[in-house]
Design a protein around this motif. Structure first.
Motif, PDB file in Angstrom:
ATOM      1  N   LEU A   7      26.323  52.044  14.892  1.00  0.00           N
ATOM      2  CA  LEU A   7      26.949  51.470  15.788  1.00  0.00           C
ATOM      3  C   LEU A   7      28.561  52.126  15.913  1.00  0.00           C
ATOM      4  O   LEU A   7      28.839  52.489  14.725  1.00  0.00           O
ATOM      5  CB  LEU A   7      27.077  50.060  15.381  1.00  0.00           C
ATOM      6  N   THR A   8      29.253  51.988  16.849  1.00  0.00           N
ATOM      7  CA  THR A   8      30.594  52.493  17.055  1.00  0.00           C
ATOM      8  C   THR A   8      31.173  51.183  17.102  1.00  0.00           C
ATOM      9  O   THR A   8      30.901  50.473  18.114  1.00  0.00           O
ATOM     10  CB  THR A   8      31.001  53.397  18.085  1.00  0.00           C
ATOM     11  N   ILE A   9      31.964  50.686  16.087  1.00  0.00           N
ATOM     12  CA  ILE A   9      32.599  49.587  16.208  1.00  0.00           C
ATOM     13  C   ILE A   9      34.142  49.603  16.243  1.00  0.00           C
ATOM     14  O   ILE A   9      34.676  50.000  15.287  1.00  0.00           O
ATOM     15  CB  ILE A   9      32.095  48.454  14.879  1.00  0.00           C
ATOM     16  N   ASN A  10      34.815  48.852  17.244  1.00  0.00           N
ATOM     17  CA  ASN A  10      36.143  49.350  17.486  1.00  0.00           C
ATOM     18  C   ASN A  10      36.780  50.600  17.388  1.00  0.00           C
ATOM     19  O   ASN A  10      37.586  50.892  16.698  1.00  0.00           O
ATOM     20  CB  ASN A  10      36.812  48.480  16.717  1.00  0.00           C
ATOM     21  N   GLY A  11      35.661  51.491  17.966  1.00  0.00           N
ATOM     22  CA  GLY A  11      35.980  52.980  17.854  1.00  0.00           C
ATOM     23  C   GLY A  11      35.933  53.743  16.703  1.00  0.00           C
ATOM     24  O   GLY A  11      35.926  55.001  16.376  1.00  0.00           O
ATOM     25  N   THR A  12      35.155  53.009  15.778  1.00  0.00           N
ATOM     26  CA  THR A  12      34.768  53.735  14.384  1.00  0.00           C
ATOM     27  C   THR A  12      33.328  53.690  14.293  1.00  0.00           C
ATOM     28  O   THR A  12      32.800  52.799  14.262  1.00  0.00           O
ATOM     29  CB  THR A  12      35.465  53.064  13.104  1.00  0.00           C
ATOM     30  N   ALA A  13      32.634  54.882  13.930  1.00  0.00           N
ATOM     31  CA  ALA A  13      31.295  54.996  13.936  1.00  0.00           C
ATOM     32  C   ALA A  13      30.835  54.232  12.437  1.00  0.00           C
ATOM     33  O   ALA A  13      31.719  54.409  11.465  1.00  0.00           O
ATOM     34  CB  ALA A  13      30.881  56.598  13.729  1.00  0.00           C
ATOM     35  N   ASP A  55      29.023  48.066  24.631  1.00  0.00           N
ATOM     36  CA  ASP A  55      29.005  48.916  25.717  1.00  0.00           C
ATOM     37  C   ASP A  55      29.739  48.328  27.107  1.00  0.00           C
ATOM     38  O   ASP A  55      29.489  48.735  28.211  1.00  0.00           O
ATOM     39  CB  ASP A  55      27.684  49.425  26.068  1.00  0.00           C
ATOM     40  N   HIS A  69      20.446  47.138  19.096  1.00  0.00           N
ATOM     41  CA  HIS A  69      21.668  47.886  19.846  1.00  0.00           C
ATOM     42  C   HIS A  69      22.196  48.936  19.251  1.00  0.00           C
ATOM     43  O   HIS A  69      23.336  49.536  19.107  1.00  0.00           O
ATOM     44  CB  HIS A  69      22.954  46.692  19.699  1.00  0.00           C
ATOM     45  N   ALA A  72      24.989  51.497  19.892  1.00  0.00           N
ATOM     46  CA  ALA A  72      25.778  50.840  21.027  1.00  0.00           C
ATOM     47  C   ALA A  72      27.340  50.982  20.470  1.00  0.00           C
ATOM     48  O   ALA A  72      27.738  51.317  19.322  1.00  0.00           O
ATOM     49  CB  ALA A  72      25.412  49.292  20.984  1.00  0.00           C
ATOM     50  N   ASP A  73      28.440  50.988  21.472  1.00  0.00           N
ATOM     51  CA  ASP A  73      29.561  50.794  21.259  1.00  0.00           C
ATOM     52  C   ASP A  73      30.150  49.335  21.236  1.00  0.00           C
ATOM     53  O   ASP A  73      30.103  48.611  22.360  1.00  0.00           O
ATOM     54  CB  ASP A  73      30.406  51.665  22.277  1.00  0.00           C
ATOM     55  N   THR A  75      33.006  46.243  20.677  1.00  0.00           N
ATOM     56  CA  THR A  75      34.357  45.964  20.505  1.00  0.00           C
ATOM     57  C   THR A  75      34.574  44.467  19.995  1.00  0.00           C
ATOM     58  O   THR A  75      33.940  43.700  20.839  1.00  0.00           O
ATOM     59  CB  THR A  75      34.980  46.286  21.762  1.00  0.00           C
TER      60      THR A  75
END
Length: 162
Positions: A7-13, A55, A69, A72-73, A75
């Motif tokens: 996942l990319t969470i708050n811009g961090t992979a 997303d 997910h 997914a991106d 936030t």
């Protein structure tokens, strides 16, 4: 069997090893990653306290299986501010007293960010209330929440025009 969730969470992979394929995104965020801003309310998708953006779309993370997910991106409330600068919705919630106890506030803010991005409600208070109806506030701070969403919509519209 362990599976890797990317996942990319708050811009961090993030690569997260999951032993349980039934883990919800809410539990992964809170218990595995320490992102406790997303709240566990009803755990049934009825209160909206766990709302995050997946997303760019708002979703109740208590109903989202984490593995579904993959890639997914995400936030969360922790990812909205830019350093010390609050997101316009966060700022508007503070200025309009859009919270009381604060428990539902992260989910309310995340839902408001998505509602504004969807551009479905505009500056119509009734449409804002309808668009936010999936997020419950037991303290009944709805008047402040509606005003905050309207104010943030105006602010973000001005910023986009500039």
């Amino acid at each position: 069997m362990t599976q890797t969730l990317n996942l990319t969470i708050n811009g961090t992979a993030q690569a997260i090893a999951l032993d349980d394929p039934r883990a919800t995104l809410l539990d992964v965020l809170r218990e595995r990653l320490g992102l406790t801003g997303t709240k566990k309310g009803c755990d049934r998708g009825q209160c909206g306290a766990c709302t995050v953006l997946i997303d760019g779309r708002r979703m109740n993370s208590c109903l989202a299986l984490a593995l579904s997910h993959d890639g997914a991106d995400i936030t969360t409330i922790e990812g909205l501010a830019e350093g010390d600068r609050l997101h316009p919705v966060q700022d508007a919630f503070l200025r309009h007293d859009g919270f009381q106890c604060g428990y539902c506030t992260p989910g309310q803010i995340m839902s408001a960010v998505a509602l504004i991005a969807e551009a479905e409600a505009g500056l119509d208070p009734e449409r804002v209330r309808e668009g936010m109806s999936g997020n419950l506030c037991r303290c009944a701070a709805y008047a402040g929440i509606t005003e905050a969403v309207l104010d943030a919509t105006r602010t973000m519209t001005r910023e986009d025009a500039a």
